[in-house]
Write an enzyme that holds these catalytic residues in place. Structure first.
Site, PDB file in Angstrom:
ATOM      1  N   ASP A 242       0.846  -1.212   0.000  1.00 17.27           N
ATOM      2  CA  ASP A 242       0.000   0.000   0.000  1.00 17.27           C
ATOM      3  C   ASP A 242       0.874   1.252   0.000  1.00 17.27           C
ATOM      4  O   ASP A 242       0.589   2.241  -0.699  1.00 17.27           O
ATOM      5  CB  ASP A 242      -0.911   0.027   1.239  1.00 17.27           C
ATOM      6  CG  ASP A 242      -1.848  -1.169   1.285  1.00 17.27           C
ATOM      7  OD1 ASP A 242      -2.209  -1.690   0.221  1.00 17.27           O
ATOM      8  OD2 ASP A 242      -2.214  -1.574   2.414  1.00 17.27           O
ATOM      9  N   ALA A 243       1.937   1.216   0.808  1.00 24.52           N
ATOM     10  CA  ALA A 243       2.853   2.362   0.871  1.00 24.52           C
ATOM     11  C   ALA A 243       3.525   2.572  -0.481  1.00 24.52           C
ATOM     12  O   ALA A 243       3.695   3.707  -0.953  1.00 24.52           O
ATOM     13  CB  ALA A 243       3.909   2.120   1.953  1.00 24.52           C
TER      14      ALA A 243
END
Ligand code: ADP
Length: 300
Positions: A242-243
């Protein structure tokens, strides 16, 4: 110009339990530390995007319980617009228990909860009206497809990060419409075929394949770019994807949509985001822009 990104998909409450080793059936493990925070792929991406200076909003759902309140408060404190976060009456916020062993092995337990309460009939042109870009994560395929279509009609670009339930659901209609598709190696093999690495797809969009500690590759219609990743002491890679996605979008989205000239920089920045996220515990550990820039400055 500030880019406005709507992140749509799962919004959870995550409880991370670090154990000595994953227990066998009938076995027991010792909890060495525990940590609770907001999670869910869409919420994680929205918080990360806000940390990179992007105007981020969230489309998703939580229950009207205490975890839902905590989730909403965290999102708002991170600067994410929560106007489209639906609170389901008598609903239970989706909770994930992430059991992380000292070896790095991870086991995930979760309830269904309220995080897929937003269906295709709940979204319309108004939902995407403020967005320059829509980032789709795991959710009901029909909702994802409808959002992709609405975004295209509104002239917004679309990215899709389907995540680990890709095998269980048919996301092909969303994949076809995505301008940027994020996959890990296993997902890429199942979507694109095992020869994906040598035969970049000829579709117009970007396909970004993540290789864990070994970095990532961006396939475009005209060629591929590789980044070997950064060498860090990883403690928990949950949320690294996600990052990574948020970092990539924060750089690659230009004033007129996806800027091909920024792909290499976006790939490097995204790898730094993923590596930094892997160095701390929990899924919501994405670094913000000053942290990523300081990390990159230290590398060279
Ligand atoms: P996902 O979590 O979606 O399966 P990955 O595990 O491949 O995705 O992680 C996403 C990105 O995060 C990788 O492409 C890489 O940039 C970074 N990353 C993940 N694990 C590590 C690690 N152990 N060391 C350095 N970078 C990592």
């Amino acid at each position: 110009m500030t880019r406005r990104v709507l992140a749509a998909g799962h919004v959870n409450w995550d409880v991370t339990l670090r154990v000595d080793a994953l227990p066998d059936p009938d076995g027991e493990a010792r909890i060495e530390s525990q940590h609770a925070a907001g999670g869910g792929s869409a919420a994680n991406a929205a918080v990360s995007l806000a940390g990179h200076g992007v105007d981020a909003s969230i489309l998703g759902s939580v229950g009207d319980d205490e975890n839902g309140l905590l989730v909403e408060r965290e999102l708002a404190e991170a600067g994410v617009d929560t106007d489209r976060l639906r609170v389901v009456d008598d609903g239970e916020t989706s909770v994930k228990y992430l059991v992380v062993a000292a070896s790095g092995q991870v086991m995930v337990l979760g309830n269904d909860g309220a995080n897929e309460a937003v269906g295709p009939d709940d979204v319309d042109a108004e939902t995407v009206a403020d967005a320059d870009h829509v980032h789709l994560t795991s959710q009901r395929p029909e909702t994802a497809t409808r959002l992709a279509r609405l975004a295209a009609d509104a002239g917004a670009t679309v990215s899709f990060d389907p995540g680990r339930r890709l095998d269980a659901r048919d996301f092909s209609a969303t994949i076809e419409r995505a301008d940027v598709l994020f996959l890990n190696g296993r997902e890429a093999a199942s979507v694109l075929g095992s020869e994906y690495a040598n035969a970049p797809p000829t579709r117009g969009g970007l396909v970004v394949v993540k290789h864990g500690a070994r970095g990532a590759t961006v396939h475009t219609a005209t060629g591929s770019y590789d980044h070997p990743g950064f060498d860090v002491d990883a403690v928990d890679t949950t949320g690294a994807g996600d990052a990574f996605a948020a970092g990539f979008l924060a750089v690659v989205l230009g004033a007129d949509g996806i800027d091909a000239d920024r792909i290499e920089r976006a790939l490097e920045y995204a790898n730094a985001c993923g590596a930094l996220a892997a160095t701390s515990e929990g899924a919501r550990t994405a670094p913000d822009r000053p942290e990523v820039e300081a990390f990159l400055d230290d590398q060279y």
